[in-house]
Design a protein around this motif. Structure first.
Motif, PDB file in Angstrom:
ATOM      1  N   ARG A 140      60.597 -53.897 112.268  1.00 48.96           N
ATOM      2  CA  ARG A 140      59.265 -53.645 112.826  1.00 48.96           C
ATOM      3  C   ARG A 140      59.187 -54.060 114.294  1.00 48.96           C
ATOM      4  O   ARG A 140      58.463 -53.451 115.086  1.00 48.96           O
ATOM      5  N   ALA A 141      59.957 -55.052 114.671  1.00 49.04           N
ATOM      6  CA  ALA A 141      59.972 -55.517 116.063  1.00 49.04           C
ATOM      7  C   ALA A 141      60.556 -54.470 117.013  1.00 49.04           C
ATOM      8  O   ALA A 141      60.363 -54.557 118.220  1.00 49.04           O
ATOM      9  N   ASN A 142      61.252 -53.473 116.468  1.00 47.96           N
ATOM     10  CA  ASN A 142      61.876 -52.438 117.290  1.00 47.96           C
ATOM     11  C   ASN A 142      60.931 -51.300 117.655  1.00 47.96           C
ATOM     12  O   ASN A 142      61.338 -50.375 118.344  1.00 47.96           O
ATOM     13  N   PHE A 143      59.706 -51.348 117.208  1.00 46.16           N
ATOM     14  CA  PHE A 143      58.760 -50.278 117.502  1.00 46.16           C
ATOM     15  C   PHE A 143      58.010 -50.582 118.793  1.00 46.16           C
ATOM     16  O   PHE A 143      56.810 -50.810 118.807  1.00 46.16           O
ATOM     17  N   ASN A 144      58.765 -50.587 119.891  1.00 45.08           N
ATOM     18  CA  ASN A 144      58.147 -50.776 121.200  1.00 45.08           C
ATOM     19  C   ASN A 144      58.950 -49.990 122.231  1.00 45.08           C
ATOM     20  O   ASN A 144      60.127 -49.679 122.030  1.00 45.08           O
ATOM     21  N   ALA A 145      58.288 -49.672 123.312  1.00 45.36           N
ATOM     22  CA  ALA A 145      58.893 -48.805 124.332  1.00 45.36           C
ATOM     23  C   ALA A 145      60.128 -49.436 124.966  1.00 45.36           C
ATOM     24  O   ALA A 145      61.102 -48.735 125.259  1.00 45.36           O
ATOM     25  N   GLU A 146      60.121 -50.744 125.176  1.00 46.39           N
ATOM     26  CA  GLU A 146      61.267 -51.400 125.824  1.00 46.39           C
ATOM     27  C   GLU A 146      62.536 -51.271 124.988  1.00 46.39           C
ATOM     28  O   GLU A 146      63.609 -50.974 125.508  1.00 46.39           O
ATOM     29  N   TYR A 147      62.425 -51.536 123.670  1.00 48.76           N
ATOM     30  CA  TYR A 147      63.583 -51.443 122.792  1.00 48.76           C
ATOM     31  C   TYR A 147      64.135 -50.013 122.765  1.00 48.76           C
ATOM     32  O   TYR A 147      65.332 -49.784 122.885  1.00 48.76           O
ATOM     33  N   ILE A 148      63.243 -49.052 122.611  1.00 47.86           N
ATOM     34  CA  ILE A 148      63.669 -47.650 122.525  1.00 47.86           C
ATOM     35  C   ILE A 148      64.302 -47.212 123.849  1.00 47.86           C
ATOM     36  O   ILE A 148      65.330 -46.531 123.850  1.00 47.86           O
TER      37      ILE A 148
END
Length: 185
Positions: A26-34
């Motif tokens: 769930r922590a991967n649902f952000n613009a920086e990670y993507i």
């Protein structure tokens, strides 16, 4: 039981959210990670991007997060094209998952306003869906409602393919402009 399918749908989504939380995804649902993912390894990043977009759409995560990351990592043209493909796949997967679990539940509603809306959708599905896509893009609530409405897959897909390019293009131009003005990498 009249609401059995909707209860199953809510339980499925809660289980999916619980699994994402438990796994740490769930922590991967952000613009920086993507953005970082797409820059590090394009092909692996694209595959994960599409999977995250599809899961995010099921869980009501706004699509603009994915679009912004793609534009920042790949530019407005390639980012827009990748997002168009991912958004379409996301809508298709959402349609099948929600339809499988929830059926055409909205046709059981006896409210006259809801019945009227469903009649309009049934009489002009491609026009209605493409118009909804222009205004609301991949908004999960719209995907859920369309899947539960009983509309067929072919008009759903055609309306999605027709309606998504305009808002995606506008968002791409907007995020590209922001990136230039704010000097984002």
């Amino acid at each position: 039981m009249r609401y059995k399918r909707i209860i199953l749908l809510v339980l499925f989504l809660a289980a999916l959210l619980g699994l994402l939380e438990w796994s740490g995804m769930r922590a991967n649902f952000n613009a920086e990670y993507i953005h970082r993912l797409l820059e590090e390894n394009l092909w692996r990043g694209l595959a994960i991007y599409i999977v995250l977009f599809c899961i995010g759409n099921l869980l009501h995560i706004p699509g603009w997060i994915f679009l912004a990351a793609a534009v920042l990592a790949l530019g407005k043209v390639w980012g827009g094209m990748v997002t168009y493909v991912a958004a379409t796949l996301s809508c298709v997967i959402t349609y099948f998952v929600i339809r499988l679990i929830g059926g055409d539940f909205l046709h059981e509603i006896r409210n006259r306003y809801a019945r009227r809306i469903l009649q309009i959708l049934d009489s002009h599905p491609v026009t209605c869906i493409s118009s909804l896509r222009v205004v609301f893009q991949t908004m999960p609530t719209i995907n859920y409602a369309l899947a539960l409405s009983g509309v067929g897959f072919r008009p759903y897909l055609l309306g999605t393919l027709i309606g998504l390019p305009l808002p995606i293009t506008l968002y791409c131009l907007f995020f590209d402009y922001l990136a230039r003005v704010l000097h984002w990498q």
